[in-house]
Design a protein around this motif. Structure first.
Motif, PDB file in Angstrom:
ATOM      1  N   PRO A 163     106.634  55.675  79.937  1.00 44.32           N
ATOM      2  CA  PRO A 163     106.979  54.290  79.589  1.00 44.32           C
ATOM      3  C   PRO A 163     106.479  53.328  80.664  1.00 44.32           C
ATOM      4  O   PRO A 163     106.614  53.595  81.860  1.00 44.32           O
ATOM      5  CB  PRO A 163     108.511  54.312  79.528  1.00 44.32           C
ATOM      6  N   VAL A 164     105.901  52.226  80.243  1.00 43.95           N
ATOM      7  CA  VAL A 164     105.378  51.227  81.181  1.00 43.95           C
ATOM      8  C   VAL A 164     105.758  49.832  80.711  1.00 43.95           C
ATOM      9  O   VAL A 164     106.021  49.599  79.525  1.00 43.95           O
ATOM     10  CB  VAL A 164     103.841  51.319  81.307  1.00 43.95           C
ATOM     11  N   GLN A 165     105.776  48.917  81.671  1.00 43.61           N
ATOM     12  CA  GLN A 165     106.047  47.512  81.380  1.00 43.61           C
ATOM     13  C   GLN A 165     104.766  46.730  81.654  1.00 43.61           C
ATOM     14  O   GLN A 165     104.260  46.721  82.777  1.00 43.61           O
ATOM     15  CB  GLN A 165     107.186  46.985  82.255  1.00 43.61           C
ATOM     16  N   THR A 166     104.224  46.095  80.651  1.00 42.33           N
ATOM     17  CA  THR A 166     102.988  45.326  80.811  1.00 42.33           C
ATOM     18  C   THR A 166     103.249  43.865  80.482  1.00 42.33           C
ATOM     19  O   THR A 166     104.352  43.479  80.078  1.00 42.33           O
ATOM     20  CB  THR A 166     101.888  45.864  79.878  1.00 42.33           C
ATOM     21  N   ALA A 167     102.214  43.058  80.644  1.00 42.85           N
ATOM     22  CA  ALA A 167     102.333  41.635  80.339  1.00 42.85           C
ATOM     23  C   ALA A 167     102.607  41.408  78.862  1.00 42.85           C
ATOM     24  O   ALA A 167     103.158  40.376  78.470  1.00 42.85           O
ATOM     25  CB  ALA A 167     101.053  40.916  80.753  1.00 42.85           C
ATOM     26  N   ASN A 168     102.238  42.356  78.021  1.00 41.68           N
ATOM     27  CA  ASN A 168     102.473  42.240  76.580  1.00 41.68           C
ATOM     28  C   ASN A 168     103.784  42.883  76.147  1.00 41.68           C
ATOM     29  O   ASN A 168     104.058  42.998  74.955  1.00 41.68           O
ATOM     30  CB  ASN A 168     101.314  42.876  75.817  1.00 41.68           C
ATOM     31  N   GLY A 169     104.573  43.315  77.125  1.00 41.79           N
ATOM     32  CA  GLY A 169     105.857  43.932  76.799  1.00 41.79           C
ATOM     33  C   GLY A 169     105.882  45.410  77.151  1.00 41.79           C
ATOM     34  O   GLY A 169     105.029  45.909  77.902  1.00 41.79           O
ATOM     35  N   GLU A 170     106.852  46.126  76.603  1.00 43.73           N
ATOM     36  CA  GLU A 170     106.976  47.549  76.885  1.00 43.73           C
ATOM     37  C   GLU A 170     105.954  48.351  76.084  1.00 43.73           C
ATOM     38  O   GLU A 170     105.579  47.984  74.973  1.00 43.73           O
ATOM     39  CB  GLU A 170     108.385  48.032  76.541  1.00 43.73           C
ATOM     40  N   GLY A 171     105.496  49.436  76.703  1.00 46.12           N
ATOM     41  CA  GLY A 171     104.537  50.293  76.022  1.00 46.12           C
ATOM     42  C   GLY A 171     104.571  51.682  76.621  1.00 46.12           C
ATOM     43  O   GLY A 171     105.430  52.000  77.452  1.00 46.12           O
ATOM     44  N   ARG A 172     103.645  52.494  76.227  1.00 45.68           N
ATOM     45  CA  ARG A 172     103.559  53.856  76.755  1.00 45.68           C
ATOM     46  C   ARG A 172     102.136  54.115  77.244  1.00 45.68           C
ATOM     47  O   ARG A 172     101.170  53.553  76.727  1.00 45.68           O
ATOM     48  CB  ARG A 172     103.963  54.873  75.696  1.00 45.68           C
ATOM     49  N   ALA A 173     102.071  54.983  78.250  1.00 44.03           N
ATOM     50  CA  ALA A 173     100.779  55.278  78.861  1.00 44.03           C
ATOM     51  C   ALA A 173     100.601  56.776  79.014  1.00 44.03           C
ATOM     52  O   ALA A 173     101.567  57.540  79.030  1.00 44.03           O
ATOM     53  CB  ALA A 173     100.676  54.596  80.223  1.00 44.03           C
ATOM     54  N   ALA A 174      99.336  57.189  79.115  1.00 42.62           N
ATOM     55  CA  ALA A 174      99.003  58.597  79.288  1.00 42.62           C
ATOM     56  C   ALA A 174      98.355  58.786  80.655  1.00 42.62           C
ATOM     57  O   ALA A 174      97.437  58.038  81.018  1.00 42.62           O
ATOM     58  CB  ALA A 174      98.047  59.052  78.196  1.00 42.62           C
ATOM     59  N   PRO A 175      98.808  59.765  81.433  1.00 39.14           N
ATOM     60  CA  PRO A 175      98.196  60.021  82.747  1.00 39.14           C
ATOM     61  C   PRO A 175      96.829  60.691  82.602  1.00 39.14           C
ATOM     62  O   PRO A 175      96.641  61.561  81.753  1.00 39.14           O
ATOM     63  CB  PRO A 175      99.205  60.962  83.414  1.00 39.14           C
ATOM     64  N   ILE A 176      95.879  60.271  83.423  1.00 34.85           N
ATOM     65  CA  ILE A 176      94.535  60.850  83.412  1.00 34.85           C
ATOM     66  C   ILE A 176      93.999  60.899  84.844  1.00 34.85           C
ATOM     67  O   ILE A 176      94.645  60.409  85.773  1.00 34.85           O
ATOM     68  CB  ILE A 176      93.551  60.026  82.545  1.00 34.85           C
ATOM     69  N   ARG A 177      92.811  61.468  84.986  1.00 32.31           N
ATOM     70  CA  ARG A 177      92.076  61.439  86.245  1.00 32.31           C
ATOM     71  C   ARG A 177      90.692  60.847  85.971  1.00 32.31           C
ATOM     72  O   ARG A 177      89.984  61.278  85.058  1.00 32.31           O
ATOM     73  CB  ARG A 177      91.919  62.845  86.829  1.00 32.31           C
ATOM     74  N   LEU A 178      90.325  59.854  86.759  1.00 30.99           N
ATOM     75  CA  LEU A 178      89.007  59.248  86.606  1.00 30.99           C
ATOM     76  C   LEU A 178      87.996  59.994  87.461  1.00 30.99           C
ATOM     77  O   LEU A 178      88.246  60.248  88.643  1.00 30.99           O
ATOM     78  CB  LEU A 178      89.054  57.774  87.028  1.00 30.99           C
TER      79      LEU A 178
END
Length: 228
Positions: A163-178
């Motif tokens: 779960p993440v908080q962004t400027a557009n509200g609450e959302g979900r994110a996936a962990p990755i490696r660049l």
């Protein structure tokens, strides 16, 4: 024609006088070469007056002063060439916010504040240009779904469980490696990051997982400086 040759000789002579290497070509030190220049100029001036009788002495003197002024400007530019180069880079950065300007002497990266007040950073992720916003409040680099897809990441197979908080509200994110992320001459490998769901983020964020790899970074009123 003689006056033109005279003018060219003055310009070349002034260039030689400020070059430590050019004097050695003639077996002279820089100081010796610089000392010889006035004698050459005076000799050429007298020769111009004698051979080119159709030219009045006043015309020759006025032309001499003009080329002397040009030579003085050339010396000034040569002396402060480093400062002028940095000034030019800052002007380019101010006109193009987000462009990473690399200082050749220090190797640091300078970025000018964008017109909206934030620092937009033209980064490169996995070899693909990705515009980001400098954000010390982001614990990691965060990519929008669109930018992640552009960088060659298979977003369909990711697990959006954080779960993440962004400027557009609450959302979900996936962990990755660049694989790589690059800003100017600063290149980092295997950086931890997140990809957010569609429409959760308008612009990707240059967060702490990249910033903490730097020796330091500093923010002034109008510029951001990243130290490799």
């Amino acid at each position: 024609m003689l006056f033109v040759a005279f003018a060219i000789l003055i310009t070349v002579g002034l260039a030689i006088a400020i070059s430590a290497d050019a004097g050695a070509v003639f077996g002279l030190t820089q100081a010796q070469t610089a000392s010889a220049i006035p004698l050459v100029v005076i000799g050429t001036l007298l020769a111009s007056a004698l051979v080119g009788r159709r030219h009045r002495l006043g015309e020759i003197l006025s032309g001499f002063l003009v080329w002397l002024a040009i030579g003085a400007v050339l010396i000034l530019v040569y002396t402060y060439r480093g400062d002028l180069q940095r000034m030019g880079q800052r002007i380019v950065g101010a006109l193009q916010p987000g462009v990473a300007i690399v200082d050749r002497q220090s190797g640091n990266v300078h970025i000018s504040r964008s017109f909206g007040g934030s620092f937009r950073v033209d980064s490169v992720v996995n070899g693909v240009p990705v515009p980001m916003i400098f954000d010390t409040g982001a614990s990691a680099v965060v990519l929008s779904l669109r930018d992640a897809q552009a960088a060659g990441i298979d977003t369909a197979s990711l697990n959006y469980s954080v779960p993440v908080q962004t400027a557009n509200g609450e959302g979900r994110a996936a962990p990755i490696r660049l694989k790589t992320i690059e800003v100017g001459n600063i290149l980092r490998h295997n950086i931890r990051a997140f990809v957010v769901e569609d429409n959760a983020l308008d612009t990707s964020l240059l967060g702490m997982t990249f910033l903490e790899t730097l020796s330091r970074y500093s923010v002034s009123q109008d510029s951001l400086e990243l130290h490799n």
